[in-house]
Design an enzyme around this catalytic site. Structure first.
Site, PDB file in Angstrom:
ATOM      1  N   ASP A 175       0.843  -1.193   0.000  1.00 12.85           N
ATOM      2  CA  ASP A 175       0.000   0.000   0.000  1.00 12.85           C
ATOM      3  C   ASP A 175       0.885   1.252   0.000  1.00 12.85           C
ATOM      4  O   ASP A 175       1.881   1.300  -0.713  1.00 12.85           O
ATOM      5  CB  ASP A 175      -0.913  -0.040   1.233  1.00 12.85           C
ATOM      6  CG  ASP A 175      -2.226   0.681   1.022  1.00 12.85           C
ATOM      7  OD1 ASP A 175      -2.224   1.926   1.035  1.00 12.85           O
ATOM      8  OD2 ASP A 175      -3.261   0.020   0.840  1.00 12.85           O
ATOM      9  N   ASP A 184      -0.105   1.883  18.232  1.00 20.01           N
ATOM     10  CA  ASP A 184      -0.970   0.717  18.083  1.00 20.01           C
ATOM     11  C   ASP A 184      -0.403  -0.315  17.096  1.00 20.01           C
ATOM     12  O   ASP A 184      -0.993  -1.378  16.912  1.00 20.01           O
ATOM     13  CB  ASP A 184      -2.360   1.152  17.606  1.00 20.01           C
ATOM     14  CG  ASP A 184      -3.452   0.857  18.628  1.00 20.01           C
ATOM     15  OD1 ASP A 184      -3.208   0.039  19.530  1.00 20.01           O
ATOM     16  OD2 ASP A 184      -4.543   1.442  18.517  1.00 20.01           O
ATOM     17  N   GLU A 195      19.583  -6.086   9.393  1.00 20.85           N
ATOM     18  CA  GLU A 195      19.664  -4.722   8.880  1.00 20.85           C
ATOM     19  C   GLU A 195      19.617  -3.696  10.010  1.00 20.85           C
ATOM     20  O   GLU A 195      20.299  -2.665   9.952  1.00 20.85           O
ATOM     21  CB  GLU A 195      18.521  -4.469   7.885  1.00 20.85           C
ATOM     22  CG  GLU A 195      18.576  -5.315   6.635  1.00 20.85           C
ATOM     23  CD  GLU A 195      19.708  -4.929   5.695  1.00 20.85           C
ATOM     24  OE1 GLU A 195      20.382  -3.907   5.931  1.00 20.85           O
ATOM     25  OE2 GLU A 195      19.932  -5.671   4.712  1.00 20.85           O
ATOM     26  N   ASP A 203      23.561  -3.956   2.310  1.00 19.76           N
ATOM     27  CA  ASP A 203      22.624  -5.076   2.327  1.00 19.76           C
ATOM     28  C   ASP A 203      23.187  -6.140   3.271  1.00 19.76           C
ATOM     29  O   ASP A 203      23.799  -7.121   2.850  1.00 19.76           O
ATOM     30  CB  ASP A 203      22.446  -5.624   0.908  1.00 19.76           C
ATOM     31  CG  ASP A 203      21.467  -6.792   0.856  1.00 19.76           C
ATOM     32  OD1 ASP A 203      20.752  -7.026   1.852  1.00 19.76           O
ATOM     33  OD2 ASP A 203      21.436  -7.480  -0.191  1.00 19.76           O
ATOM     34  N   ASP A 211      18.895  -2.034   3.868  1.00 15.56           N
ATOM     35  CA  ASP A 211      18.259  -1.399   5.033  1.00 15.56           C
ATOM     36  C   ASP A 211      16.758  -1.657   5.110  1.00 15.56           C
ATOM     37  O   ASP A 211      15.987  -0.795   5.552  1.00 15.56           O
ATOM     38  CB  ASP A 211      18.515   0.119   5.026  1.00 15.56           C
ATOM     39  CG  ASP A 211      19.986   0.458   5.172  1.00 15.56           C
ATOM     40  OD1 ASP A 211      20.736  -0.381   5.707  1.00 15.56           O
ATOM     41  OD2 ASP A 211      20.384   1.555   4.734  1.00 15.56           O
ATOM     42  N   HIS A 231      -3.314   5.709   4.252  1.00 13.32           N
ATOM     43  CA  HIS A 231      -4.159   4.623   3.769  1.00 13.32           C
ATOM     44  C   HIS A 231      -3.633   3.254   4.212  1.00 13.32           C
ATOM     45  O   HIS A 231      -4.389   2.417   4.741  1.00 13.32           O
ATOM     46  CB  HIS A 231      -4.244   4.698   2.246  1.00 13.32           C
ATOM     47  CG  HIS A 231      -5.263   3.795   1.629  1.00 13.32           C
ATOM     48  ND1 HIS A 231      -4.954   2.547   1.139  1.00 13.32           N
ATOM     49  CD2 HIS A 231      -6.592   3.967   1.397  1.00 13.32           C
ATOM     50  CE1 HIS A 231      -6.032   1.988   0.631  1.00 13.32           C
ATOM     51  NE2 HIS A 231      -7.046   2.829   0.781  1.00 13.32           N
ATOM     52  N   ASN A 244      -3.903  -3.302  23.403  1.00 15.94           N
ATOM     53  CA  ASN A 244      -2.906  -2.794  24.351  1.00 15.94           C
ATOM     54  C   ASN A 244      -3.370  -1.595  25.178  1.00 15.94           C
ATOM     55  O   ASN A 244      -2.548  -0.833  25.672  1.00 15.94           O
ATOM     56  CB  ASN A 244      -1.644  -2.398  23.585  1.00 15.94           C
ATOM     57  CG  ASN A 244      -1.908  -1.326  22.523  1.00 15.94           C
ATOM     58  OD1 ASN A 244      -3.048  -0.899  22.324  1.00 15.94           O
ATOM     59  ND2 ASN A 244      -0.854  -0.879  21.852  1.00 15.94           N
ATOM     60  N   ILE A 246      -4.664   1.030  24.096  1.00 19.16           N
ATOM     61  CA  ILE A 246      -4.416   2.265  23.350  1.00 19.16           C
ATOM     62  C   ILE A 246      -5.290   2.251  22.102  1.00 19.16           C
ATOM     63  O   ILE A 246      -5.263   1.284  21.338  1.00 19.16           O
ATOM     64  CB  ILE A 246      -2.936   2.388  22.926  1.00 19.16           C
ATOM     65  CG1 ILE A 246      -2.013   2.424  24.136  1.00 19.16           C
ATOM     66  CG2 ILE A 246      -2.719   3.634  22.068  1.00 19.16           C
ATOM     67  CD1 ILE A 246      -0.534   2.372  23.781  1.00 19.16           C
ATOM     68  N   VAL A 248      -7.449   1.662  19.110  1.00 23.91           N
ATOM     69  CA  VAL A 248      -8.337   0.646  18.562  1.00 23.91           C
ATOM     70  C   VAL A 248      -7.717  -0.736  18.729  1.00 23.91           C
ATOM     71  O   VAL A 248      -6.594  -0.883  19.214  1.00 23.91           O
ATOM     72  CB  VAL A 248      -8.626   0.919  17.068  1.00 23.91           C
ATOM     73  CG1 VAL A 248      -9.358   2.235  16.886  1.00 23.91           C
ATOM     74  CG2 VAL A 248      -7.339   0.905  16.244  1.00 23.91           C
ATOM     75  N   ASN A 322     -14.432   0.909  -5.715  1.00 24.05           N
ATOM     76  CA  ASN A 322     -15.434   1.817  -5.139  1.00 24.05           C
ATOM     77  C   ASN A 322     -16.259   2.560  -6.180  1.00 24.05           C
ATOM     78  O   ASN A 322     -16.777   3.631  -5.895  1.00 24.05           O
ATOM     79  CB  ASN A 322     -14.747   2.858  -4.248  1.00 24.05           C
ATOM     80  CG  ASN A 322     -14.202   2.271  -2.973  1.00 24.05           C
ATOM     81  OD1 ASN A 322     -14.422   1.106  -2.665  1.00 24.05           O
ATOM     82  ND2 ASN A 322     -13.470   3.078  -2.219  1.00 24.05           N
ATOM     83  N   SER A 390     -11.405  -0.752   0.374  1.00 27.23           N
ATOM     84  CA  SER A 390     -10.083  -0.770   1.009  1.00 27.23           C
ATOM     85  C   SER A 390     -10.185  -1.127   2.480  1.00 27.23           C
ATOM     86  O   SER A 390      -9.284  -1.749   3.046  1.00 27.23           O
ATOM     87  CB  SER A 390      -9.418   0.601   0.893  1.00 27.23           C
ATOM     88  OG  SER A 390      -8.911   0.837  -0.387  1.00 27.23           O
TER      89      SER A 390
END
Length: 563
Positions: A175, A184, A195, A203, A211, A231, A244, A246, A248, A322, A390
């Site tokens: 994404d 969260d 890394e 590498d 990295d 998103h 936790n 916190i 959601v 959508n 989504s």
């Protein structure tokens, strides 16, 4: 802000086979050479008036990104390259975008919303859990205040009595990246210790990516997939925000995220980036790839990448789109690829209806899930509510993650069939998804298959009609003509239309049952079309035309029957 390596700029458009305009990067194409012809690539490209710009180096093959004069048409260049005997295929470097949220509003993360549940049920203590109607719908906990239906959720609280996830389940969110420092999400991130503890710019683990501590950014070609949009972070929160105390809580209390960014901070990316992202996730041997993006036309290169993931047993969930359109007739990619690991997801509301914006398709969309007014994590440690397929897709990704946590990996096609079979039947989804069902996580984990008064997709019998019904060509104005078909002992009947060309939305074929309840109104232009079914022994088909435009008409020569 990072500067994107792939400068998309102003997009150009191509008309796809379905008649839709698809965005692509101007003056660029992706080319695959036939086996044994790779060494002649430079000569072939030069002779065709194109230049090799860069390569896409995949596990077992190399694709070529070529450039040409942007004033030349993409159609002519595609034909020119496709006719070359050394080239297997040549296609535009399509542009993909987030399946854009339909509505957005910010949430104050410090306002608690308690949820009344059974005292013995596991309930996250996260203060905003009470607004996550997709996980536990009380009928009055939609974050916008909209009226809902109690129980119209994915039944995850019962599922949590069986498993709450497992850190060994690895999910790639492909994404705009993930805010991996979000309070969260930070404890759910995959961390590449080689890394993290190695030398910057090197590498250290030798996997071909420098990295890549929490994943990779193919929009900017570096190892930092930080989300500058929100998103991807929103999708990740629905899948697996920590339980936790916190903010959601996610569908999975325990999961390991790999952040893969190919959509830049403007929400846009290319086929090239998508292929590299899927290839990286496949190398990482993730269990699930969650994909809330779409666009472009059909890409063989992208389909091949998804197939390679399927060959490794990796699930590929994908937002259905959508645009409120039928994916059977107007394909949406990547959700429409006919690969066994692809699971296309539509969106439902808190009242268990198909969301007005959601794409659908009774032959191409596998399942629906909550996707309207969904509260989740966003960048910079925040929270917001978005709507879209989504948002539905990560509910499905999370539920499948629970199944894998409980049972381990299974054949991807078997898993997809189980997902559909165990879904909650909804009348609002009839004719809109393959199995007319909304995700039910508890049923999925227990393999509980609800009773469906609906046909088995594998048991249809096609019956040729004794008399073909064919309109005049063109048909007349102000017509109302009916035919009734009776098959004693039939449980279900559906119409087959060999060819249809009617004024869309005005002239229609109405398919109805014995009580004249209309199952579907068929209009527009179609070939070899199969209608929605009616229950019982009798089906009536009525043709109606208005007083204006007359088109070619229709031919009906068979029906499908199930006994």
């Amino acid at each position: 802000m990072k500067k994107s390596h792939i400068m998309l700029g102003a997009a150009a458009f191509a008309i796809t086979a379905s008649g839709m305009a698809a965005k692509y990067v101007p003056g660029e194409m992706i080319v695959k050479m036939k086996a044994g012809s790779e060494k002649s690539a430079f000569t072939s490209f030069k002779s065709l008036g194109v230049e090799l710009d860069r390569t896409i180096d995949l596990t077992n093959e190399t694709l070529f990104v070529v450039k040409f004069d942007e004033t030349k048409s993409m159609k002519s260049m595609t034909t020119l390259l496709a006719d070359n005997p050394n080239i297997e295929y040549a296609e535009p470097n399509f542009i993909y975008e987030i399946v854009k949220p339909v509505s957005t509003f910010n949430i104050n993360p410090y306002i608690a919303s308690p949820l009344t549940v059974q005292s013995d049920a596991y309930t996250p203590i996260d203060p905003k859990f009470g607004q996550l109607w997709g996980l536990a719908n009380t009928g009055s906990n939609d974050p916008t205040g909209a009226a809902g239906v109690a129980g119209a959720d994915i039944d995850v609280m019962k599922a949590w009595s069986l498993t709450q996830g497992d850190k060994r389940v690895r999910i790639a969110v492909i994404d705009t990246g993930i805010d991996y420092n979000h309070p969260d999400l930070k404890d759910q991130m995959w961390t590449n210790l080689a890394e993290l503890n190695g030398e910057e710019g090197v590498d250290d683990d030798g996997n071909g990516y420098v990295d890549d501590i929490h994943g990779y950014d193919f929009a900017n070609n570096d190892g930092d997939p930080r989300d500058g949009h929100s998103h991807g972070t929103h999708c990740a929160g629905t899948i697996g925000a920590s339980h936790n105390d916190i903010g959601v809580a996610g569908v999975m209390a325990d999961v390991e995220f790999v952040a893969i960014k190919f959509l830049a901070d403007n929400g846009s990316g290319s086929t090239e980036g998508a292929i590299k992202s899927i290839d990286y996730a496949t190398k990482m041997n993730v269990d699930i790839m969650s994909n809330s993006w779409g666009g472009g036309g059909r890409s063989q290169a992208l389909e091949d990448a998804i197939q390679r993931a399927a060959d490794k047993g990796i699930v590929f969930t994908a937002a259905a789109g959508n645009s409120s359109t039928d994916n059977d007739s107007r394909p949406h990619y990547p959700s429409n690829y006919d690969v066994k690991n692809v699971i296309s997801v539509a969106a439902t509301t808190s009242s268990d209806s198909l969301a007005s914006f959601s794409c659908y398709g009774r032959n191409t969309v596998h399942i629906a899930a909550p996707g309207h007014n969904i509260l989740s994590t966003v960048k910079n440690g925040g929270y917001a509510s978005y709507s879209g397929t989504s948002m539905a897709t990560p509910h499905v990704s999370g539920a499948i993650g629970l199944l894998i946590a409980q049972n381990g990996r299974m054949d991807v096609e078997e898993l997809r069939n189980r997902l559909m079979a165990t879904s909650e039947p909804l009348s609002s989804l009839r004719g809109k998804t393959i199995n007319a069902g909304r995700l039910n996580a508890y049923n999925l984990l227990t393999n509980t298959i609800p009773v469906r008064n609906m046909p088995n997709p594998s048991e249809w019998e096609t019956v040729s009609l004794d008399e073909v019904w064919e309109s005049e060509h063109p048909y007349g104005h102000n017509l109302t003509e009916s035919r009734t078909y009776n098959f004693p002992g039939a449980k279900f009947i559906r119409l087959r239309v060999r060819k249809l060309d009617l004024e869309k939305g005005y002239d229609v074929l109405e398919v109805s049952d014995s009580s004249r309840a209309i199952a579907e109104k068929v209009s527009g232009t179609k070939e070899d079309y199969t209608s929605e079914y009616v229950e019982g022994e009798t089906m009536t088909v009525t043709f109606k035309s208005d007083r204006s435009v007359s088109k070619w008409g229709f031919v009906i020569d068979s029906v499908d029957v199930q006994y």
